[in-house]
Design a protein around this motif. Sequence first.
Motif, PDB file in Angstrom:
ATOM      1  N   VAL B  70     -11.921   2.483  17.903  1.00 54.23           N
ATOM      2  CA  VAL B  70     -11.692   1.416  18.877  1.00 54.23           C
ATOM      3  C   VAL B  70     -12.039   0.061  18.271  1.00 54.23           C
ATOM      4  CG1 VAL B  70     -12.451   0.500  21.080  1.00 54.23           C
ATOM      5  CG2 VAL B  70     -12.010   2.916  20.842  1.00 54.23           C
ATOM      6  N   ASN B  71     -13.140   0.009  17.533  1.00 52.89           N
ATOM      7  CA  ASN B  71     -13.528  -1.274  16.935  1.00 52.89           C
ATOM      8  C   ASN B  71     -12.521  -1.753  15.917  1.00 52.89           C
ATOM      9  OD1 ASN B  71     -15.778  -1.454  18.463  1.00 52.89           O
ATOM     10  ND2 ASN B  71     -17.197  -0.729  16.898  1.00 52.89           N
ATOM     11  N   LEU B  72     -12.021  -0.832  15.079  1.00 50.85           N
ATOM     12  CA  LEU B  72     -11.062  -1.236  14.054  1.00 50.85           C
ATOM     13  C   LEU B  72      -9.767  -1.746  14.694  1.00 50.85           C
ATOM     14  CD1 LEU B  72     -11.616   1.684  11.554  1.00 50.85           C
ATOM     15  CD2 LEU B  72     -12.074  -0.706  11.096  1.00 50.85           C
ATOM     16  N   ASN B  82      -7.828   1.275   6.677  1.00 56.44           N
ATOM     17  CA  ASN B  82      -7.307   1.965   5.495  1.00 56.44           C
ATOM     18  C   ASN B  82      -8.421   2.702   4.767  1.00 56.44           C
ATOM     19  OD1 ASN B  82      -5.626   2.763   3.487  1.00 56.44           O
ATOM     20  ND2 ASN B  82      -5.480   0.769   2.483  1.00 56.44           N
ATOM     21  N   SER B  83      -9.539   1.997   4.514  1.00 54.86           N
ATOM     22  CA  SER B  83     -10.577   2.628   3.687  1.00 54.86           C
ATOM     23  C   SER B  83     -11.279   3.745   4.453  1.00 54.86           C
ATOM     24  CB  SER B  83     -11.569   1.582   3.193  1.00 54.86           C
ATOM     25  OG  SER B  83     -12.220   1.009   4.293  1.00 54.86           O
ATOM     26  N   THR B  84     -11.523   3.552   5.753  1.00 53.16           N
ATOM     27  CA  THR B  84     -12.195   4.612   6.503  1.00 53.16           C
ATOM     28  C   THR B  84     -11.321   5.848   6.598  1.00 53.16           C
ATOM     29  OG1 THR B  84     -13.201   2.891   7.830  1.00 53.16           O
ATOM     30  CG2 THR B  84     -13.423   5.119   8.635  1.00 53.16           C
ATOM     31  N   PHE B  85     -10.050   5.638   6.915  1.00 49.33           N
ATOM     32  CA  PHE B  85      -9.159   6.788   7.060  1.00 49.33           C
ATOM     33  C   PHE B  85      -9.049   7.549   5.744  1.00 49.33           C
ATOM     34  CE2 PHE B  85      -5.959   8.862   9.583  1.00 49.33           C
ATOM     35  CZ  PHE B  85      -5.194   9.501   8.633  1.00 49.33           C
ATOM     36  N   MET B 102      -1.453   6.431   3.087  1.00 52.02           N
ATOM     37  CA  MET B 102      -1.167   6.289   4.515  1.00 52.02           C
ATOM     38  C   MET B 102      -0.597   4.914   4.824  1.00 52.02           C
ATOM     39  SD  MET B 102      -3.510   4.089   6.091  1.00 52.02           S
ATOM     40  CE  MET B 102      -4.440   4.662   7.483  1.00 52.02           C
ATOM     41  N   SER B 103       0.074   4.856   5.956  1.00 47.10           N
ATOM     42  CA  SER B 103       0.421   3.567   6.544  1.00 47.10           C
ATOM     43  C   SER B 103       0.226   3.730   8.043  1.00 47.10           C
ATOM     44  CB  SER B 103       1.866   3.178   6.226  1.00 47.10           C
ATOM     45  OG  SER B 103       2.758   3.907   7.020  1.00 47.10           O
ATOM     46  N   ALA B 104      -0.068   2.637   8.741  1.00 46.55           N
ATOM     47  CA  ALA B 104      -0.412   2.778  10.155  1.00 46.55           C
ATOM     48  C   ALA B 104       0.271   1.693  10.963  1.00 46.55           C
ATOM     49  CB  ALA B 104      -1.933   2.694  10.353  1.00 46.55           C
ATOM     50  N   LEU B 119      -0.108  -2.090  11.240  1.00 46.42           N
ATOM     51  CA  LEU B 119      -1.519  -2.314  10.944  1.00 46.42           C
ATOM     52  C   LEU B 119      -1.774  -2.203   9.443  1.00 46.42           C
ATOM     53  CD1 LEU B 119      -4.213  -2.834  12.313  1.00 46.42           C
ATOM     54  CD2 LEU B 119      -4.578  -0.398  12.395  1.00 46.42           C
ATOM     55  N   VAL B 120      -1.294  -1.149   8.834  1.00 42.94           N
ATOM     56  CA  VAL B 120      -1.472  -0.962   7.393  1.00 42.94           C
ATOM     57  C   VAL B 120      -0.093  -0.757   6.797  1.00 42.94           C
ATOM     58  CG1 VAL B 120      -2.487   0.464   5.594  1.00 42.94           C
ATOM     59  CG2 VAL B 120      -3.727   0.111   7.707  1.00 42.94           C
ATOM     60  N   LYS B 121       0.278  -1.619   5.849  1.00 41.21           N
ATOM     61  CA  LYS B 121       1.608  -1.473   5.249  1.00 41.21           C
ATOM     62  C   LYS B 121       1.605  -0.341   4.220  1.00 41.21           C
ATOM     63  CE  LYS B 121       3.505  -6.113   5.591  1.00 41.21           C
ATOM     64  NZ  LYS B 121       2.697  -6.374   6.765  1.00 41.21           N
ATOM     65  N   PRO B 122       2.753   0.326   4.067  1.00 42.71           N
ATOM     66  CA  PRO B 122       2.785   1.363   3.031  1.00 42.71           C
ATOM     67  C   PRO B 122       2.656   0.737   1.646  1.00 42.71           C
ATOM     68  CG  PRO B 122       4.912   1.148   4.116  1.00 42.71           C
ATOM     69  CD  PRO B 122       3.998   0.228   4.806  1.00 42.71           C
TER      70      PRO B 122
END
Lengths: 344, 167, 128
Positions: B70-72, B82-85, B102-104, B119-122
């Motif tokens: 939720v915080n991210l 990216n780094s946590t996942f 990953m990408s998100a 959120l996160v580009k490939p």
Amino acid sequence: MLRNDEGLFSIDFLVGFTIFMVALIAVASMVPGLLAGLQSSGIDYDAVAYRTGVILAEDPGWPVDPPWEAYDVNHSGEIERTGLAVSKDAPNILLSTKIEKFFDTSFFDPEDYRSKAIFGDITYSYNITLRSLDGRYNHAVGQETPEGYGYIRRVVKIKEPSVAVINGSFKDRYTISPDDNSTTRTFIVRFDFNRLINLSIDPAYRIDPRTEPVNITITDFEKFLNGTASEATLKSVTFRRGSSSIPFPYDEDDTDYYTLRIDNNPVLYPPEPGVGVSSNISLVLKPAATSLFELGPTSILDVEFNFEDKPPDTNITGIHYYDYNPTNVTRPDLKPAVLEVAIW
Amino acid sequence: MVNDSGQLYTMEGIAAGLVMLLTAYLILSTTSIYTPGDTHIPDMQLEQLGSDVLAMMDTPDSDGGENHLVNLINRSDRDGFNSTFLKYCNARTNGDPDTIHMSASVAYRDGDRIEEHQLVKPDETWTGRESAVRVTRWVQLDQQSTRGDPYGSRAQAVLVEVLLWRA
Amino acid sequence: MACMNEDGQWIVLMGLLVAVGLFFLALIINQSALVGQTTVEGVLEFPKNDIRDLREVIFDYVDKYGNTGGSAANNVRDDIIAISLDRKNAVVDFTVKDPVDISGQRAYPVEIHYNNGVTVYDETIYHY
């Protein structure tokens, strides 16, 4: 005589031939079953690994109440599934006591792992490993993996049992008032199941003494001593349910039921130690014993530490509630971990 | 007038034909058993792993503690996400870490439309890779006046979609 | 050599055709022993994580808003239903009823409906 070789059939030949063909087709259709059976054992390694991963990560096991990790060697045949999850409503949250029991190879042999975690008719070889990201848990069971194997990886979090630490900061709350002349000193730790079994708290954070161990640690005991006394004699640790006392027929060898340590000594003590305490007491009560106390969601369990000296050497008294208040009970953080299952 | 003296030849011919056909069939069928479904096994493994990682990111370590996911999402912290996942995803029990990328993106509702916010580009391994798997997780965002684009400040439920692939 | 007797060729030819037909049918029966949904396809098709996730977000909703409704609660509910339909291809519906008292603890009855075209999931559960 001129043979007539015309290819004409007679009726009874046709009948015989039809019966022959039907029989041949029936036999031919059974042949694929022979061949398919020889080749299927290598196909489902990944499926079996996935199923074992689900049993370990999402299933609390069977039996649940009393939990299967509380069973001793004589009753290990009654364990049907060795699941590691805290409860079926909290998937991917594992309980550390189940983990310790599952990876105990002196309790389970390879045949047990096959019949309680892996299942299946074929004798699979397995390799199950669990490692927490901070390295505290690093367990493995099974053989070395070969070149090709079925595989699944699960990410989980490990729940450790809670601890009630009664240290010097509680001195004012749990010291007898100066004008009290009684000679018995009893310190009670109360488990009020009305407060503990609160279904609105997620099972990952809930305290349930029937399924996980509870730890009562009294430290800084020298602050609770009376005047010039250097130690107070712990006469007994007794258990009460409401107003009736509960028999506790275990001794210091029954480590599956409880452990009692005094003053950092490596030995374990019986429930009536009768020895002097100068710095700390640590009692761990395990679900194997608690589940036999016949406790329900409205019960109240009291653990009493009885000190007896004449004149009394300690001033400790009062009731400490084992509940969700963070000053009373410390619940350790969940630890992330990785679980891998390999089957071949 | 039917004379059945030629039946033996016919029967012999048919039996010989059947024997030849049966032999040919046995040979062909033993080599042509194929096993459909092998292609989907890595997909299943990746999907279960990705769902696990999102679920564990969504679980606070202590009762009432910080919920990382939720915080991210509230902070739209792409590097943190990216780094946590990837930290959870690539961890192994022994040996080298895995090589999953990953990408998100986050799907949210704006009036009558469903929008998607990347959120996160490939990264550059987007081509020439194994097939990717999509895993999703619901996130509830509270009313927060300081949260700007793109979600707005109202309390809402958004869907985080993560694509994972092995490269 | 006397001329070959070509009578009966039709019958033998038909016999050969029938034999080839039987050969083809036997091959189909052989492959049918392995046809059908494989285990992995069954695992991928069942939306286990989707349903679990949906239950958790609905329980979060109940924790926050109960059954009181209101514009914020309805907004969140519309979010869940619209995004499920658009991104997850699933029809989702849920209703929260008045809380009841179960042995001293208050619980909300929640009805959940999920249908992604292949799997239908209906549940009535008391959430504490």
